[in-house]
Enzyme design. Structure first.
Site, mmCIF file in Angstrom:
data_model
loop_
_atom_site.group_PDB
_atom_site.id
_atom_site.type_symbol
_atom_site.label_atom_id
_atom_site.label_comp_id
_atom_site.label_asym_id
_atom_site.label_seq_id
_atom_site.Cartn_x
_atom_site.Cartn_y
_atom_site.Cartn_z
ATOM 1 C CG ASP A 48 -1.888 34.311 3.998
ATOM 2 O OD1 ASP A 48 -0.995 34.982 3.462
ATOM 3 O OD2 ASP A 48 -2.639 33.529 3.362
ATOM 4 C CG HIS A 111 -3.556 34.193 -4.957
ATOM 5 N ND1 HIS A 111 -4.685 34.439 -4.218
ATOM 6 C CD2 HIS A 111 -3.128 32.979 -4.534
ATOM 7 C CE1 HIS A 111 -4.919 33.441 -3.385
ATOM 8 N NE2 HIS A 111 -3.982 32.542 -3.567
HETATM 9 P P1 NAD Z 1 -3.109 23.626 6.344
HETATM 10 O O1 NAD Z 1 -1.986 22.850 5.770
HETATM 11 O O2 NAD Z 1 -2.856 24.711 7.319
HETATM 12 O O3 NAD Z 1 -4.118 22.571 6.962
HETATM 13 C C1 NAD Z 1 -5.372 22.950 7.467
HETATM 14 C C2 NAD Z 1 -6.107 21.686 7.893
HETATM 15 O O4 NAD Z 1 -5.396 21.059 8.956
HETATM 16 C C3 NAD Z 1 -7.499 21.978 8.391
HETATM 17 O O5 NAD Z 1 -8.351 20.937 7.979
HETATM 18 C C4 NAD Z 1 -7.330 21.981 9.909
HETATM 19 O O6 NAD Z 1 -8.519 21.614 10.545
HETATM 20 C C5 NAD Z 1 -6.233 20.949 10.100
HETATM 21 N N1 NAD Z 1 -5.425 21.228 11.292
HETATM 22 C C6 NAD Z 1 -4.922 22.434 11.662
HETATM 23 N N2 NAD Z 1 -4.221 22.321 12.794
HETATM 24 C C7 NAD Z 1 -4.271 21.026 13.169
HETATM 25 C C8 NAD Z 1 -3.732 20.302 14.244
HETATM 26 N N3 NAD Z 1 -3.015 20.904 15.177
HETATM 27 N N4 NAD Z 1 -3.981 18.962 14.319
HETATM 28 C C9 NAD Z 1 -4.715 18.358 13.373
HETATM 29 N N5 NAD Z 1 -5.260 18.990 12.301
HETATM 30 C C10 NAD Z 1 -5.033 20.321 12.202
HETATM 31 O O7 NAD Z 1 -3.986 24.120 5.091
HETATM 32 P P2 NAD Z 1 -4.297 25.354 4.185
HETATM 33 O O8 NAD Z 1 -5.407 26.146 4.704
HETATM 34 O O9 NAD Z 1 -4.404 24.762 2.826
HETATM 35 O O10 NAD Z 1 -2.980 26.275 4.160
HETATM 36 C C11 NAD Z 1 -2.728 27.231 5.147
HETATM 37 C C12 NAD Z 1 -2.890 28.653 4.638
HETATM 38 O O11 NAD Z 1 -2.021 28.918 3.544
HETATM 39 C C13 NAD Z 1 -4.261 28.963 4.053
HETATM 40 O O12 NAD Z 1 -5.265 29.025 5.030
HETATM 41 C C14 NAD Z 1 -3.985 30.227 3.306
HETATM 42 O O13 NAD Z 1 -3.904 31.334 4.184
HETATM 43 C C15 NAD Z 1 -2.621 29.895 2.696
HETATM 44 N N6 NAD Z 1 -2.750 29.332 1.317
HETATM 45 C C16 NAD Z 1 -2.223 30.043 0.285
HETATM 46 C C17 NAD Z 1 -2.299 29.547 -1.008
HETATM 47 C C18 NAD Z 1 -1.695 30.333 -2.126
HETATM 48 O O14 NAD Z 1 -1.912 29.998 -3.303
HETATM 49 N N7 NAD Z 1 -0.953 31.376 -1.848
HETATM 50 C C19 NAD Z 1 -2.922 28.324 -1.279
HETATM 51 C C20 NAD Z 1 -3.439 27.612 -0.199
HETATM 52 C C21 NAD Z 1 -3.335 28.110 1.090
#
Ligand code: NAD
Length: 283
Positions: A48, A111
């Site tokens: 993504d 988005h």
């Molecule tokens: P997420 O909820 O996936 O959290 C990521 C965080 O959690 C990072 O700091 C990572 O180091 C930590 N983490 C990951 N795996 C872990 C584990 N096993 N143990 C402990 N910590 C862990 O956060 P995100 O990036 O905000 O959301 C995921 C994805 O969603 C984004 O990367 C993006 O692709 C998508 N997204 C879309 C929108 C939208 O408006 N459509 C907005 C935000 C994110």
């Protein structure tokens, strides 16, 4: 679902692998190239990205270099808010494809429903944008089209002007922000729901309820959270650049949460919404 390669089926029959690898905030240099390659090595088949993440080039490079055929990897990107409108969407899509270096996209999303530039005319902007999405889809350049951050009031507008109903809605969902009403609404319309920030941007990982449930199953808080989403028929998009976490977040198929534990996770009240409000045109 028994593996990362298992799929949800979109309303047009296209199969979408049940966990996506999130890339928001991953720098567009070799960091994203390495992270996406690591994810594909760990078995992920769904990535993504978005124009606003400024890493589409690196994502495309990783897909070309990873050794897995392009046809086996599902790639999503998103149209940024400032590009909404018919002609501007067509141009923005070409720019995204140029950066990705791919000849087709699996899924393209609007988005956000309310862009700052179209605050007072968001309904027209969304319908014009969607008309361009429908053209790109009919022209065979995208295998599926959808939206992100749409709530019921945004769907009311889009469903009234669209020819093709969106196949996906990607929204913020994590413990403490269940979005049960929107999920139910989308499922009733045949729209697959994806969870962004499924781990609450990492903030949920120390939650005592999650930790106690995780200990019971011999899993981590991240794993039970992702499992909770899958068992609600929601497709999670976890992000990490840490190979251990990338692998851990993929290992969520060997256990099943009981109804009681599903309920305990759903009842977590901390955190709330972490990202933007889809009804405020802030960006
Ligand atoms: P997420 O909820 O996936 O959290 C990521 C965080 O959690 C990072 O700091 C990572 O180091 C930590 N983490 C990951 N795996 C872990 C584990 N096993 N143990 C402990 N910590 C862990 O956060 P995100 O990036 O905000 O959301 C995921 C994805 O969603 C984004 O990367 C993006 O692709 C998508 N997204 C879309 C929108 C939208 O408006 N459509 C907005 C935000 C994110």
């Amino acid at each position: 679902m028994n593996s990362l390669k298992d799929t949800f089926v979109l309303s047009n029959g296209v199969k979408i692998p049940c966990v996506g690898f999130g890339t928001w905030k991953i720098p567009g240099d070799e960091t994203v190239v390495n992270a996406v390659k690591e994810a594909i090595k760990a078995g992920y088949r769904h990535v993504d990205t978005a124009a606003i993440y400024f890493n589409e080039e690196g994502v495309g490079q990783a897909i070309k270099e990873c050794g897995v055929p392009r046809s086996e990897i599902f790639v999503t990107s998103k149209l940024w808010n400032s590009e909404q409108g018919y002609e501007s969407t067509l141009a923005a899509f070409d720019a995204t494809m140029e950066r990705l270096g791919l000849d087709y996209l699996d899924l393209y999303l609007i988005h956000w429903p309310m862009a700052k530039d179209f605050k007072d005319s968001w309904q027209t902007a969304v319908c014009e944008t969607w008309r361009a999405f429908e053209k790109l889809y009919k022209d065979g350049r995208i295998r599926a089209i959808g939206v992100s951050n749409f709530l019921e009031n945004h769907f009311e507008v889009l469903l009234d002007c669209c020819e093709i109903v969106p196949m996906v809605n990607q929204i913020e969902i994590h413990p403490g922000y269940n979005k049960a009403d929107t999920v139910q609404y989308c499922h009733s319309q045949g729209i697959v729901v994806e969870a962004w920030s499924p781990l609450g941007q990492g903030k949920c990982m120390d939650n005592p309820v999650l930790k106690s449930i995780a200990a019971k199953y011999g899993k981590s808080s991240a794993q039970v959270t992702l499992r909770w989403l899958l068992q609600r028929d929601i497709l999670p998009l976890p992000r990490s650049i840490n190979p251990l976490h990338i692998a851990e977040n993929a290992d969520i198929f060997s256990f099943e949460l009981s109804d009681e534990d599903m309920g305990r996770i759903s009842a977590i009240s901390a955190y709330g919404r972490l990202g933007g409000d889809p009804n405020e045109a802030r960006f």
